[in-house]
Write an enzyme that holds these catalytic residues in place. Structure first.
Site, PDB file in Angstrom:
ATOM      1  N   GLU A 187     -75.227 -32.736 -49.405  1.00 37.14           N
ATOM      2  CA  GLU A 187     -76.383 -33.625 -49.300  1.00 37.14           C
ATOM      3  C   GLU A 187     -75.966 -34.869 -48.525  1.00 37.14           C
ATOM      4  O   GLU A 187     -75.041 -35.576 -48.938  1.00 37.14           O
ATOM      5  CB  GLU A 187     -76.875 -34.023 -50.699  1.00 37.14           C
ATOM      6  CG  GLU A 187     -78.110 -34.919 -50.636  1.00 37.14           C
ATOM      7  CD  GLU A 187     -78.569 -35.416 -52.003  1.00 37.14           C
ATOM      8  OE1 GLU A 187     -77.736 -35.893 -52.787  1.00 37.14           O
ATOM      9  OE2 GLU A 187     -79.791 -35.337 -52.277  1.00 37.14           O
TER      10      GLU A 187
ATOM     11  N   CYS B  10     -84.694 -36.933 -52.163  1.00 42.91           N
ATOM     12  CA  CYS B  10     -84.021 -35.826 -52.852  1.00 42.91           C
ATOM     13  C   CYS B  10     -84.519 -34.486 -52.336  1.00 42.91           C
ATOM     14  O   CYS B  10     -83.763 -33.534 -52.220  1.00 42.91           O
ATOM     15  CB  CYS B  10     -84.229 -35.935 -54.353  1.00 42.91           C
ATOM     16  SG  CYS B  10     -85.956 -36.059 -54.809  1.00 42.91           S
TER      17      CYS B  10
ATOM     18  N   LYS C 169     -82.885 -48.886 -66.472  1.00 46.14           N
ATOM     19  CA  LYS C 169     -81.744 -49.413 -65.702  1.00 46.14           C
ATOM     20  C   LYS C 169     -82.021 -49.071 -64.239  1.00 46.14           C
ATOM     21  O   LYS C 169     -81.784 -47.951 -63.795  1.00 46.14           O
ATOM     22  CB  LYS C 169     -80.458 -48.735 -66.185  1.00 46.14           C
ATOM     23  CG  LYS C 169     -79.193 -49.571 -66.071  1.00 46.14           C
ATOM     24  CD  LYS C 169     -78.821 -49.978 -64.677  1.00 46.14           C
ATOM     25  CE  LYS C 169     -78.083 -48.919 -63.908  1.00 46.14           C
ATOM     26  NZ  LYS C 169     -77.930 -49.232 -62.470  1.00 46.14           N
TER      27      LYS C 169
ATOM     28  N   GLU D 120     -82.515 -35.338 -62.925  1.00 46.54           N
ATOM     29  CA  GLU D 120     -83.155 -35.021 -61.638  1.00 46.54           C
ATOM     30  C   GLU D 120     -82.139 -35.425 -60.585  1.00 46.54           C
ATOM     31  O   GLU D 120     -81.953 -36.623 -60.343  1.00 46.54           O
ATOM     32  CB  GLU D 120     -84.437 -35.848 -61.430  1.00 46.54           C
ATOM     33  CG  GLU D 120     -85.446 -35.772 -62.540  1.00 46.54           C
ATOM     34  CD  GLU D 120     -86.150 -34.436 -62.636  1.00 46.54           C
ATOM     35  OE1 GLU D 120     -86.088 -33.660 -61.659  1.00 46.54           O
ATOM     36  OE2 GLU D 120     -86.734 -34.169 -63.686  1.00 46.54           O
TER      37      GLU D 120
HETATM   38  P1  NAD Z   1     -76.478 -42.565 -58.058  1.00 45.48           P
HETATM   39  O1  NAD Z   1     -76.215 -41.363 -58.883  1.00 45.48           O
HETATM   40  O2  NAD Z   1     -75.354 -43.217 -57.377  1.00 45.48           O
HETATM   41  O3  NAD Z   1     -77.155 -43.711 -58.962  1.00 45.48           O
HETATM   42  C1  NAD Z   1     -78.331 -43.468 -59.706  1.00 45.48           C
HETATM   43  C2  NAD Z   1     -78.367 -44.435 -60.880  1.00 45.48           C
HETATM   44  O4  NAD Z   1     -77.280 -44.129 -61.749  1.00 45.48           O
HETATM   45  C3  NAD Z   1     -78.220 -45.906 -60.486  1.00 45.48           C
HETATM   46  O5  NAD Z   1     -79.051 -46.691 -61.301  1.00 45.48           O
HETATM   47  C4  NAD Z   1     -76.752 -46.168 -60.804  1.00 45.48           C
HETATM   48  O6  NAD Z   1     -76.470 -47.527 -61.095  1.00 45.48           O
HETATM   49  C5  NAD Z   1     -76.553 -45.307 -62.044  1.00 45.48           C
HETATM   50  N1  NAD Z   1     -75.152 -44.954 -62.321  1.00 45.48           N
HETATM   51  C6  NAD Z   1     -74.137 -44.783 -61.434  1.00 45.48           C
HETATM   52  N2  NAD Z   1     -72.981 -44.496 -62.089  1.00 45.48           N
HETATM   53  C7  NAD Z   1     -73.286 -44.457 -63.415  1.00 45.48           C
HETATM   54  C8  NAD Z   1     -72.532 -44.217 -64.597  1.00 45.48           C
HETATM   55  N3  NAD Z   1     -71.232 -43.952 -64.556  1.00 45.48           N
HETATM   56  N4  NAD Z   1     -73.167 -44.261 -65.783  1.00 45.48           N
HETATM   57  C9  NAD Z   1     -74.495 -44.522 -65.860  1.00 45.48           C
HETATM   58  N5  NAD Z   1     -75.264 -44.793 -64.772  1.00 45.48           N
HETATM   59  C10 NAD Z   1     -74.659 -44.750 -63.565  1.00 45.48           C
HETATM   60  O7  NAD Z   1     -77.632 -42.155 -57.029  1.00 45.48           O
HETATM   61  P2  NAD Z   1     -78.327 -43.043 -55.915  1.00 45.48           P
HETATM   62  O8  NAD Z   1     -77.368 -43.240 -54.785  1.00 45.48           O
HETATM   63  O9  NAD Z   1     -78.950 -44.252 -56.536  1.00 45.48           O
HETATM   64  O10 NAD Z   1     -79.534 -42.093 -55.460  1.00 45.48           O
HETATM   65  C11 NAD Z   1     -79.361 -41.046 -54.569  1.00 45.48           C
HETATM   66  C12 NAD Z   1     -79.292 -39.727 -55.297  1.00 45.48           C
HETATM   67  O11 NAD Z   1     -80.440 -39.570 -56.128  1.00 45.48           O
HETATM   68  C13 NAD Z   1     -79.319 -38.547 -54.348  1.00 45.48           C
HETATM   69  O12 NAD Z   1     -78.371 -37.593 -54.750  1.00 45.48           O
HETATM   70  C14 NAD Z   1     -80.740 -37.985 -54.526  1.00 45.48           C
HETATM   71  O13 NAD Z   1     -80.874 -36.634 -54.214  1.00 45.48           O
HETATM   72  C15 NAD Z   1     -80.989 -38.263 -55.962  1.00 45.48           C
HETATM   73  N6  NAD Z   1     -82.444 -38.263 -56.253  1.00 45.48           N
HETATM   74  C16 NAD Z   1     -82.957 -37.194 -56.952  1.00 45.48           C
HETATM   75  C17 NAD Z   1     -84.336 -37.139 -57.206  1.00 45.48           C
HETATM   76  C18 NAD Z   1     -84.948 -35.976 -57.976  1.00 45.48           C
HETATM   77  O14 NAD Z   1     -86.083 -36.110 -58.426  1.00 45.48           O
HETATM   78  N7  NAD Z   1     -84.253 -34.872 -58.153  1.00 45.48           N
HETATM   79  C19 NAD Z   1     -85.163 -38.168 -56.754  1.00 45.48           C
HETATM   80  C20 NAD Z   1     -84.590 -39.241 -56.070  1.00 45.48           C
HETATM   81  C21 NAD Z   1     -83.221 -39.275 -55.822  1.00 45.48           C
END
Ligand code: NAD
Length: 502
Positions: free
Chosen positions: A404, A307, A196, A272
């Site tokens: 963050e 991240c 997804k 993650e």
């Molecule tokens: P997000 O949590 O908003 O979304 C991530 C994914 O989750 C997307 O595909 C989104 O559609 C999905 N999602 C959102 N709500 C959901 C739900 N209720 N149920 C299931 N899926 C759902 O994050 P983002 O804005 O896409 O990315 C930024 C975040 O990702 C930052 O916090 C960043 O630190 C983190 N990140 C972490 C790493 C790591 O390796 N630790 C790497 C990259 C990004």
């Protein structure tokens, strides 16, 4: 389209974009076919550097998730991937890596158009994505089970088996690289994967689906479900037929996924999540000019949408004034540019929401009394561009010192002793990455051990390759991407105990 002549400059990338955009795949990939969402709904994806619409992509929901899960379960039951000899799975995945290599300009361009990062940075991501597929493919036929130390009357075998159906939910900041870090070990281990992608960056995932089919992944083994988190993502997370959720994204959504697992079938959840990573500069470090440039790159790379961004810079007070001057100078040289220009180091923020969110944090930094040393105002549109922004005199109590931001905003703190630096670094809900710059080996070892963080970078930032695990502690999550540790996460241990005629 394969790449005979590689794009060299902005005009070449622009020309490639013009041929690519009309032919984009926008449908979901379910059960070996590209299909519209069952509802017929689509979502709009924009180019954040221009504000223009790129495509309308299938917006999948629970009905599509159900179809994909059924196809994955059927594929798992057929066993034409799960029970295929690992050496044969390896060949298919290496073929996928070859196809990605042949199409890397196109894949990189899709990520750049979709989320605004500079194309040179997207090309770097492709190397990471392809490297991950190759590494896990090469590893899978080297994983052995165990023979337990029994007496003569028994034989105890410990086998490693695939989990079954894995749903991978990924973010937009490194769309294809985060995808590869998830799907490579899961597929290599013999699982069926439903991906997804983020609703903000689905295009490279859909292109990858076409390449996976061409590489020979059997029907139902790899599927792509574009859609929103609260529809497609939630349906996968609540499914009783999904065995594992592997997630990269925000801490807030990560917490929701754990709840969904508890409400459904106790599926494994690997998270993650976010970070607020400390980058500690001791006065004894060598070559302050170089360290200042690296400290600036640690936060401003990928527009700060990383991240492991080194978003908290902790500087020993005896060198702080001079060092921050150097960081400010480096930051000012990193102005955002057109993402299609290979010389650009920074591009556009992913969308208007993220752009406004970052500007709100900058306003809060000013209100709470931090000292603005660089940036601070958005750039003229079209597109969502924010320049490198540096605040000095930040304290742990300030919002920009704790939360963050996920944008190009650096918070600088001062410290007087090693003890204080470690305490300040660990004073965070997150524990993803930490950096330290010093020439004192005793201090390096002491501080590395005391930092509460999934990875520690010594005299570098974001170093590492496919051989080492990547992940966090505390509210940065519990999973590990890359290396044989991630491969092990996608396998289940099974014990077979045989009674023998002793
Ligand atoms: P997000 O949590 O908003 O979304 C991530 C994914 O989750 C997307 O595909 C989104 O559609 C999905 N999602 C959102 N709500 C959901 C739900 N209720 N149920 C299931 N899926 C759902 O994050 P983002 O804005 O896409 O990315 C930024 C975040 O990702 C930052 O916090 C960043 O630190 C983190 N990140 C972490 C790493 C790591 O390796 N630790 C790497 C990259 C990004």
């Amino acid at each position: 389209m394969t790449t005979s002549k590689r794009p060299q400059n902005r005009a070449d990338w622009q020309a490639l974009a013009e041929t690519l955009i009309p032919s984009l795949e926008t449908r979901a990939f379910i059960d070996d076919a590209f299909v519209d969402a069952a509802s017929g709904e689509t979502l709009e994806t924009l180019n954040p550097a221009s504000g223009e619409t790129l495509a309308h992509v299938a917006s999948c929901d629970a009905a599509d998730a159900e179809l994909a899960v059924a196809a994955a379960r059927a594929a798992h039951a057929r066993g034409d991937w799960a029970r295929l000899a690992p050496a044969k799975r390896k060949r298919v995945l290496l073929r996928l890596a070859e196809l990605m290599e042949a199409h890397k300009d196109e894949l990189a361009l899709l990520d750049t158009l979709d989320m605004g990062k500079p194309v040179s940075s997207s090309l770097g991501d492709m190397a990471g994505a392809i490297g991950s597929i190759r590494h896990q493919a090469e590893s899978i036929d080297k994983v052995y089970g165990e023979v337990a130390p029994t007496g003569d009357d028994s034989l105890g075998l410990v086998l490693r088996e695939p989990l079954g159906v894995v749903a991978s939910i990924v973010p937009w900041n490194f769309p294809l690289m985060m995808t590869a870090w998830k799907i490579a070990p899961a597929l290599a281990a013999g699982n069926c994967v439903i991906l997804k992608p983020s609703e903000k960056s689905p295009l490279s995932a859909l292109r990858l689906a076409g390449l996976a089919k061409e590489a020979g992944l059997p029907r139902g083994v790899f599927q792509v479900l574009p859609g929103y988190g609260h529809t497609a993502g939630k349906a996968l997370a609540l499914s009783m037929e999904v065995d594992c959720l592997s997630f990269t994204g925000s801490t807030q959504v990560g917490k929701q996924l754990m709840q969904y697992a508890g409400q459904s079938n106790l599926k494994r959840v690997y998270l993650e999540c976010g970070g607020k990573s400390p980058n500690i500069v001791f006065a004894d470090c060598k070559n302050l000019d170089k360290v200042a440039k690296r400290a600036a790159a640690a936060i401003f790379h990928n527009q700060g949408e990383v991240c492991i961004a080194g978003s908290r810079l902790l500087v020993e007070n005896s060198i702080r004034e001079a060092f921050v001057d150097k960081v400010v100078e480096a930051a000012k040289a990193m102005q955002p540019g057109n993402p299609l220009d290979p010389e650009s180091f920074m591009g556009a923020m992913v969308d208007e929401t993220q752009y406004r969110r970052v500007l709100d944090y900058i306003a809060k930094g000013r209100e709470e009394g931090a000292q603005l040393r660089a940036g601070g105002a958005s750039l003229e549109g079209p597109g969502y561009f924010i320049p490198p922004t540096v605040f000095d005199g930040v304290t742990p109590a300030m919002t920009i010192g704790r939360e963050e931001i996920f944008g190009p905003v650096l918070s600088v703190f001062g410290f007087d002793s090693e003890e204080e630096a470690v305490a300040m670094a660990n004073d965070s809900d997150y524990g993803l990455a930490a950096g330290l710059w010093s020439q004192d080996i005793d201090r390096i070892m002491r501080v590395s051990r005391r930092l509460h963080s999934g990875q520690v970078f010594v005299n570098n930032w974001a170093g590492g390759d496919q051989t080492v695990p990547f992940g966090g502690v505390k509210q940065s999550g519990n999973g590990r991407d890359k290396s044989h540790h991630s491969l092990a996460e996608y396998t289940e241990l099974k014990t077979v105990w045989m009674s023998l005629q002793g």
